[in-house]
Design a protein around this motif. Structure first.
Motif, PDB file in Angstrom:
ATOM      1  N   GLU A  24       4.122  10.453  47.902  1.00  0.00           N
ATOM      2  CA  GLU A  24       4.759   9.468  48.771  1.00  0.00           C
ATOM      3  C   GLU A  24       6.247   9.287  48.438  1.00  0.00           C
ATOM      4  OE1 GLU A  24       1.667   8.905  47.494  1.00  0.00           O
ATOM      5  OE2 GLU A  24       0.430   7.863  48.988  1.00  0.00           O
ATOM      6  N   SER A  25       6.974   8.869  49.449  1.00  0.00           N
ATOM      7  CA  SER A  25       8.424   8.699  49.364  1.00  0.00           C
ATOM      8  C   SER A  25       8.852   7.764  48.226  1.00  0.00           C
ATOM      9  CB  SER A  25       8.953   8.149  50.692  1.00  0.00           C
ATOM     10  OG  SER A  25       8.365   6.893  50.967  1.00  0.00           O
ATOM     11  N   THR A  26      10.049   7.984  47.739  1.00  0.00           N
ATOM     12  CA  THR A  26      10.674   7.081  46.770  1.00  0.00           C
ATOM     13  C   THR A  26      11.080   5.800  47.511  1.00  0.00           C
ATOM     14  OG1 THR A  26      11.589   9.010  45.645  1.00  0.00           O
ATOM     15  CG2 THR A  26      12.550   6.875  45.085  1.00  0.00           C
ATOM     16  N   GLU A  52       6.671  14.813  55.731  1.00  0.00           N
ATOM     17  CA  GLU A  52       6.985  15.765  54.665  1.00  0.00           C
ATOM     18  C   GLU A  52       6.372  15.366  53.322  1.00  0.00           C
ATOM     19  OE1 GLU A  52       8.704  13.298  55.620  1.00  0.00           O
ATOM     20  OE2 GLU A  52      10.627  13.026  54.595  1.00  0.00           O
ATOM     21  N   THR A  53       5.922  14.091  53.213  1.00  0.00           N
ATOM     22  CA  THR A  53       5.348  13.630  51.942  1.00  0.00           C
ATOM     23  C   THR A  53       3.821  13.750  51.968  1.00  0.00           C
ATOM     24  OG1 THR A  53       5.316  11.331  52.741  1.00  0.00           O
ATOM     25  CG2 THR A  53       7.251  12.054  51.481  1.00  0.00           C
ATOM     26  N   VAL A  54       3.173  12.921  52.762  1.00  0.00           N
ATOM     27  CA  VAL A  54       1.715  12.952  52.918  1.00  0.00           C
ATOM     28  C   VAL A  54       1.399  12.691  54.391  1.00  0.00           C
ATOM     29  CG1 VAL A  54       1.327  12.081  50.564  1.00  0.00           C
ATOM     30  CG2 VAL A  54       1.427  10.462  52.470  1.00  0.00           C
ATOM     31  N   VAL A  93       7.698   1.476  57.743  1.00  0.00           N
ATOM     32  CA  VAL A  93       7.938   1.750  59.153  1.00  0.00           C
ATOM     33  C   VAL A  93       8.788   3.010  59.279  1.00  0.00           C
ATOM     34  CG1 VAL A  93       9.106   0.907  61.230  1.00  0.00           C
ATOM     35  CG2 VAL A  93       7.651  -0.626  59.893  1.00  0.00           C
ATOM     36  N   HIS A  94       8.349   3.906  60.174  1.00  0.00           N
ATOM     37  CA  HIS A  94       9.036   5.183  60.391  1.00  0.00           C
ATOM     38  C   HIS A  94       9.801   5.139  61.704  1.00  0.00           C
ATOM     39  CE1 HIS A  94       5.694   5.833  57.654  1.00  0.00           C
ATOM     40  NE2 HIS A  94       6.261   6.946  57.231  1.00  0.00           N
ATOM     41  N   VAL A  95      11.050   5.586  61.651  1.00  0.00           N
ATOM     42  CA  VAL A  95      11.887   5.609  62.852  1.00  0.00           C
ATOM     43  C   VAL A  95      12.589   6.969  62.938  1.00  0.00           C
ATOM     44  CG1 VAL A  95      12.301   3.111  63.004  1.00  0.00           C
ATOM     45  CG2 VAL A  95      13.772   4.508  61.550  1.00  0.00           C
ATOM     46  N   ASP A 107      10.467 -11.368  54.620  1.00  0.00           N
ATOM     47  CA  ASP A 107      11.652 -11.216  55.466  1.00  0.00           C
ATOM     48  C   ASP A 107      12.388  -9.913  55.166  1.00  0.00           C
ATOM     49  OD1 ASP A 107      12.612 -11.949  53.059  1.00  0.00           O
ATOM     50  OD2 ASP A 107      13.338 -13.926  53.685  1.00  0.00           O
ATOM     51  N   THR A 108      11.701  -9.025  54.471  1.00  0.00           N
ATOM     52  CA  THR A 108      12.249  -7.677  54.255  1.00  0.00           C
ATOM     53  C   THR A 108      11.303  -6.654  54.857  1.00  0.00           C
ATOM     54  OG1 THR A 108      11.170  -7.608  52.102  1.00  0.00           O
ATOM     55  CG2 THR A 108      13.499  -8.220  52.129  1.00  0.00           C
ATOM     56  N   ILE A 109      11.822  -5.435  55.041  1.00  0.00           N
ATOM     57  CA  ILE A 109      11.004  -4.369  55.614  1.00  0.00           C
ATOM     58  C   ILE A 109      11.290  -3.063  54.884  1.00  0.00           C
ATOM     59  CG2 ILE A 109      12.710  -3.767  57.398  1.00  0.00           C
ATOM     60  CD1 ILE A 109      10.229  -3.363  59.279  1.00  0.00           C
TER      61      ILE A 109
END
Ligand code: TXA
Ligand code: MG
Length: 312
Positions: free
Chosen positions: A169-171, A22-24, A54-56, A105-107
């Protein structure tokens, strides 16, 4: 839709495909397959590595990959599917490729609100890492024609489902800090806060988690520069191991470890952050890395190596 089945087969085979959200339009690959993720960088010709989103398909799938606190879960329940990306601690057992998180160690994770991306997630059955589907330095694509023009000949398939609706792009949110402004505003996300500045601020004084190591502050939105840097000194362009060093080889330069024995740059990119972690975890006092050619995805590898070698 035949294109979705074809795209899912390409993804499962370790390839990357362009798909609208929905963004790009994003350039998607299996987030658990380092080589596939390296292929994204190669196709984009991107001269540096940034951690990717990452998209889920839904919150349940996100909770398998990332660790949610109550506040993050509340945001997800309210805004997913939608143009909100949350930066959260990654669960090591989720086996996300270290190139996706740039060794952090973050995503960054989100649930897209688009039938084509959702259909691809469903058909491929894997989490999808996807930056915008444009060549490095180009503008973000909001139509399949933009992607085709920018990445002509570099990717096997573009799923065309018309123009995207949000167009930017998403916030990106970490705790209560907006790391990248996007379609959802601060007032949308944190309506109870009262009136506060719209732009990202790390000095608001309240207790949102601060970005992990490697950040040079969050001066410019979207310019976030987090990546893993080893704790040990790092020497580049090494052709022989010196006393006390852990040598990471490449091609003809052998070592305690290698980025790619056959001198394959895509394989080297896929191995980069894992190799640095192994060097850090070794008994050696310092890490050395063999020369990597300054061409193709080698530019991105060297960019990251130079940053990692910068005196701490
Ligand atoms: O709308 C979007 O978000 C698009 C579509 C395709 O979904 N995707 C997108 O992905 O813009 P990408 O991978 O280009 O965005 C990456 C951004 C970068 O600004 C990066 O620094 C930030 O997400 N990011 C990723 N992981 C992060 C982390 N662990 N900590 C902080 N920032 C992170
Ligand atoms: Mg982009």
């Amino acid at each position: 839709m035949a294109a979705i089945a074809e795209a899912a087969a390409l993804i499962r085979g370790g390839g990357c495909v362009a798909v609208p959200t929905e963004t790009v339009y994003g350039l998607a690959a299996n987030a658990c397959d380092s080589r596939a993720v390296a292929g994204i960088y190669e196709a984009k010709g991107r001269p540096s590595f940034n951690p990717l989103i990452v998209h889920v398909p839904d919150l349940g799938a996100a909770e398998i990959i990332a660790l949610f606190d109550d506040a993050a879960r509340a945001l997800a329940q309210r805004f997913w599917p939608g143009p909100l990306t949350l930066v959260l601690p990654v669960r090591p057992e989720a086996r996300i490729a270290s190139l996706v998180t740039a060794g952090l160690d973050t995503i960054a994770i989100r649930v897209p609100d688009h039938r084509a991306m959702q259909a691809l997630l469903d058909a491929s059955g894997v989490p999808l890492a996807a930056p915008s589907a444009n060549a490095s330095g180009g503008i973000s694509p909001t139509r399949a024609e933009h992607v085709a023009k920018s990445l002509a000949g570099r990717i096997p398939l573009v799923i065309d489902d018309g123009p995207t609706s949000a167009g930017i792009e998403s916030t990106i949110v970490m705790g209560n800090v907006i790391l990248r402004p996007g379609p959802l505003s601060r007032a949308d996300l944190f309506p109870c806060e009262g009136r506060v500045p719209e732009l990202p601020s790390v000095s608001s004084g309240d207790s949102g988690p601060l970005p992990a190591q490697g950040n040079k502050g969050i001066a410019a939105p979207g310019q976030l520069d987090s990546h893993y840097a080893p704790a040990k000194p790092l020497r580049l362009g090494a052709t022989v191991r010196r006393e006390g060093e852990w040598l990471i080889g490449f091609g003809a330069v052998p070592g305690d470890d290698t980025l790619s024995l056959r001198g394959d740059l895509v394989e080297a990119a896929a191995n980069l952050f894992d190799a640095l972690h192994r060097g850090d975890a070794s008994e050696a006092d310092a890490i050395a890395v063999a020369p990597v050619p300054e061409s193709g995805i080698g530019l991105a590898i060297n960019d990251r190596l130079r940053r990692a070698a910068f005196p701490k």
